[in-house]
Motif scaffolding. Structure first.
Motif, PDB file in Angstrom:
ATOM      1  N   GLN A   1      32.041  57.691  50.099  1.00  0.00           N
ATOM      2  CA  GLN A   1      33.349  57.271  50.910  1.00  0.00           C
ATOM      3  C   GLN A   1      33.790  58.416  51.232  1.00  0.00           C
ATOM      4  OE1 GLN A   1      34.353  54.216  50.931  1.00  0.00           O
ATOM      5  NE2 GLN A   1      32.765  53.239  49.341  1.00  0.00           N
ATOM      6  N   SER A   2      34.419  58.287  52.508  1.00  0.00           N
ATOM      7  CA  SER A   2      35.155  59.177  53.333  1.00  0.00           C
ATOM      8  C   SER A   2      36.164  60.108  52.615  1.00  0.00           C
ATOM      9  CB  SER A   2      35.643  58.815  54.599  1.00  0.00           C
ATOM     10  OG  SER A   2      36.637  57.663  54.645  1.00  0.00           O
TER      11      SER A   2
ATOM     12  N   SER B   1      41.206  64.152  57.939  1.00  0.00           N
ATOM     13  CA  SER B   1      39.871  63.710  57.823  1.00  0.00           C
ATOM     14  C   SER B   1      39.391  63.434  59.141  1.00  0.00           C
ATOM     15  CB  SER B   1      40.065  62.352  56.988  1.00  0.00           C
ATOM     16  OG  SER B   1      38.857  61.680  57.024  1.00  0.00           O
ATOM     17  N   ARG B   2      40.311  63.069  59.939  1.00  0.00           N
ATOM     18  CA  ARG B   2      39.770  62.733  61.429  1.00  0.00           C
ATOM     19  C   ARG B   2      39.346  63.766  62.069  1.00  0.00           C
ATOM     20  NH1 ARG B   2      44.216  60.635  63.002  1.00  0.00           N
ATOM     21  NH2 ARG B   2      43.682  58.458  62.232  1.00  0.00           N
TER      22      ARG B   2
ATOM     23  N   ILE C   1      38.138  66.514  60.665  1.00  0.00           N
ATOM     24  CA  ILE C   1      36.834  66.875  60.002  1.00  0.00           C
ATOM     25  C   ILE C   1      35.868  66.163  60.507  1.00  0.00           C
ATOM     26  CG2 ILE C   1      35.835  67.071  58.014  1.00  0.00           C
ATOM     27  CD1 ILE C   1      38.268  67.864  56.568  1.00  0.00           C
ATOM     28  N   ASP C   2      36.095  64.753  60.650  1.00  0.00           N
ATOM     29  CA  ASP C   2      34.941  63.924  61.208  1.00  0.00           C
ATOM     30  C   ASP C   2      34.590  64.182  62.350  1.00  0.00           C
ATOM     31  OD1 ASP C   2      34.876  62.501  58.823  1.00  0.00           O
ATOM     32  OD2 ASP C   2      36.385  60.870  59.372  1.00  0.00           O
ATOM     33  N   HIS C   3      35.647  64.416  63.424  1.00  0.00           N
ATOM     34  CA  HIS C   3      35.274  64.838  64.712  1.00  0.00           C
ATOM     35  C   HIS C   3      34.504  66.246  65.022  1.00  0.00           C
ATOM     36  CE1 HIS C   3      38.959  62.236  66.382  1.00  0.00           C
ATOM     37  NE2 HIS C   3      37.969  61.671  66.043  1.00  0.00           N
ATOM     38  N   GLN C   4      34.804  67.026  64.044  1.00  0.00           N
ATOM     39  CA  GLN C   4      34.317  68.708  64.169  1.00  0.00           C
ATOM     40  C   GLN C   4      32.747  68.017  63.464  1.00  0.00           C
ATOM     41  OE1 GLN C   4      36.753  71.080  61.856  1.00  0.00           O
ATOM     42  NE2 GLN C   4      38.147  71.405  63.408  1.00  0.00           N
ATOM     43  N   GLN C   5      32.826  67.405  62.493  1.00  0.00           N
ATOM     44  CA  GLN C   5      31.492  67.101  61.994  1.00  0.00           C
ATOM     45  C   GLN C   5      30.508  66.541  63.011  1.00  0.00           C
ATOM     46  OE1 GLN C   5      31.368  64.671  58.365  1.00  0.00           O
ATOM     47  NE2 GLN C   5      29.188  65.001  57.985  1.00  0.00           N
ATOM     48  N   GLN C   6      30.940  65.579  63.815  1.00  0.00           N
ATOM     49  CA  GLN C   6      30.218  64.671  64.859  1.00  0.00           C
ATOM     50  C   GLN C   6      29.867  65.955  65.810  1.00  0.00           C
ATOM     51  OE1 GLN C   6      32.475  61.581  66.231  1.00  0.00           O
ATOM     52  NE2 GLN C   6      32.302  60.351  64.484  1.00  0.00           N
TER      53      GLN C   6
ATOM     54  N   THR D   1      27.232  68.079  64.526  1.00  0.00           N
ATOM     55  CA  THR D   1      25.834  67.460  64.574  1.00  0.00           C
ATOM     56  C   THR D   1      25.204  67.302  65.848  1.00  0.00           C
ATOM     57  OG1 THR D   1      26.811  66.282  62.683  1.00  0.00           O
ATOM     58  CG2 THR D   1      24.850  65.416  63.433  1.00  0.00           C
TER      59      THR D   1
ATOM     60  N   ARG E   1      39.147  57.771  52.607  1.00  0.00           N
ATOM     61  CA  ARG E   1      39.358  56.706  51.736  1.00  0.00           C
ATOM     62  C   ARG E   1      39.314  57.058  50.088  1.00  0.00           C
ATOM     63  NH1 ARG E   1      35.063  52.135  53.064  1.00  0.00           N
ATOM     64  NH2 ARG E   1      36.654  52.245  54.927  1.00  0.00           N
TER      65      ARG E   1
END
Length: 466
Positions: free
Chosen positions: A13-14, A219-220, A222-227, A230, A17
């Motif tokens: 899970q994120s 979290s958003r 982190i997700d953007h940075q992770q994307q 990647t 979440r």
């Protein structure tokens, strides 16, 4: 295995979440605990305050009716009738459903409505002992009157044990036990509990929403940075693969260039040996001939021999100049692309005497010197190959721009050839391919029985960045 599966699903899970689930459960548990604790405190405080007010009110009414409880062992008839009237018809009649007056030894001095309890001595309970110690005791909800006739009532009751003090000494001489109908009290208590629960729920919800907003934002991010990371890793991996391919290509080009240079040197040596060197050697032999060394040789014959030697030497010098003109490029570093193409075509026309059609796109783009030299050598070598192997039939040169690429095509209408028959050590085509591909361009050959087209392409933008 089930626990491991649950842990795996949880880890998948994120972060937002996970916080939503765990934080929601923790917030709910905290809200229940805090709400229960606060409502308990509110119920105790409201019960105590309401009981104190009621006890003070009851005490103010019955205190003037009571005799000296220190010396009296029982109540006289006058006091009993007065209390009956007070709890039966007075202001307390509708509020108090049961009333008892206790002496310190556990004797019931007065009771209503159950008169049979008067004069009985009962074991004092914990609440009664607490009241005799000077503390008021109040209970709500669990209170139950001792009279069986009052137990069937559905009204909420407030049970109160109120100590009666001797005015001049402050000593507890009796305890009044009574049950008050607490409809209004119950309503007020429920409203206070509801407000407390709403307040706890509102504060908990606001706190949870604030934390959720912070966590979701983090979290958003982190997700953007992770994307982005990647994507960056993917781009770097692609660039690394391209760099490896370019590195291998550069190594192959370097090795091929070394071999081609050696081949060029061998061909240059062969051209010098088979051409000018033979002519010079012939002239040297003729210089040592008997016609020149014998003084008896006629003057006319000597002049003829000298003319022959001079002709061979001039021929050798012409071949040397021809070889040098092929090695030395004209001044094309500062020329524009149309001028480079015109010079290459004009040089071929002068050398072969054949016509060559030249077609160019309007406009010109800035090219580095290496690209201009590559284009000049490509046109020169392609025209020479077409002249030697195809007879120079209808030769043409065409220049266009295609998606930022400069494209040069050299074509003829000769009989064509099989590209597979050209070995890797061939100087012409192999040298052109290596020269063009070393600059990042492409080289193609299209041949058939009706003619041959040699095509090259260079990316202008990439060369400008390089």
């Amino acid at each position: 295995m089930p626990l491991r599966g649950i842990l795996d699903r949880w880890n998948n899970q994120s972060l937002a979440r996970q916080f939503l689930i765990a934080g929601g459960l923790v917030s709910l548990a905290a809200m229940m605990l805090v709400g229960a604790y606060v409502t308990t405190l509110i119920e105790a405080a409201v019960t105590r305050n309401s009981a104190a007010s009621t006890a003070l009110y009851v005490d103010s009414i019955i205190a003037p009716l009571l005799p000296d409880m220190k010396t009296s062992q029982r109540l006289d008839d006058v006091t009993t009738r007065a209390l009956d009237e007070t709890f039966g018809q007075g202001a307390l009649g509708g509020k108090v459903v049961s009333f008892r007056l206790w002496r310190k030894d556990g004797t019931v001095l007065y009771a209503t409505p159950d008169k049979s309890m008067v004069g009985k001595r009962l074991d004092p309970g914990e609440d009664l002992l607490t009241a005799f110690s000077g503390q008021m005791v109040a209970q709500f909800g669990s209170a139950e009157p001792r009279d069986a006739s009052e137990r069937s009532r559905d009204d909420p009751l407030l049970e109160i044990y109120n100590p009666i003090l001797q005015p001049w000494s402050g000593e507890v001489v009796a305890v009044s036990e009574f049950y008050e109908v607490a409809d209004e009290f119950q309503q007020s208590l429920h409203q206070a509990q509801l407000r407390s629960w709403l307040a706890v729920f509102g504060v908990t919800l606001a706190f949870f929403l604030l934390l959720s907003a912070i966590v979701f934002r983090g979290s958003r991010i982190i997700d953007h940075q992770q994307q982005a990371l990647t994507q960056r890793v993917t781009e770097l991996s692609e660039l690394l693969s391209q760099n490896k391919a370019l590195h291998a290509r550069a190594q192959r080009a370097s090795l091929r260039a070394t071999a081609l240079n050696e081949s060029y040197l061998r061909r240059l040596g062969a051209d010098l040996h088979d051409g000018p060197a033979q002519l010079v050697a012939y002239a040297a032999l003729r210089v040592d001939s008997q016609l020149l060394t014998d003084p008896r040789t006629p003057h006319q014959a000597r002049e003829k021999e000298v003319s022959t030697i001079k002709a061979r030497l001039d021929e050798a010098m012409d071949e040397i100049r021809s070889i040098c003109s092929g090695l030395v490029l004209p001044q094309i570093e500062t020329a524009e692309l149309p001028d480079v193409l015109k010079r290459a075509v004009d040089a071929h026309r002068q050398r072969t005497g054949l016509k060559v059609a030249l077609s160019m796109t309007n406009g010109s783009k800035s090219l580095p010197p290496s690209a201009k030299i590559c284009i000049y050598r490509f046109v020169q070598e392609a025209l020479n190959n077409g002249f030697r192997h195809g007879g120079g039939v209808d030769q043409s040169v065409r220049q266009t721009f295609d998606n930022g690429n400069v494209v040069i095509e050299v074509a003829d209408r000769g009989p064509g050839f099989d590209p597979a028959s050209v070995g890797p050590d061939g100087l012409g085509l192999a040298g052109l391919r290596e020269r063009i591909e070393s600059l990042g361009g492409t080289f193609n050959i299209f041949t058939s029985k009706s003619g041959t087209t040699v095509r090259m392409s260079l990316n202008v933008q990439e060369m400008e960045q390089a």
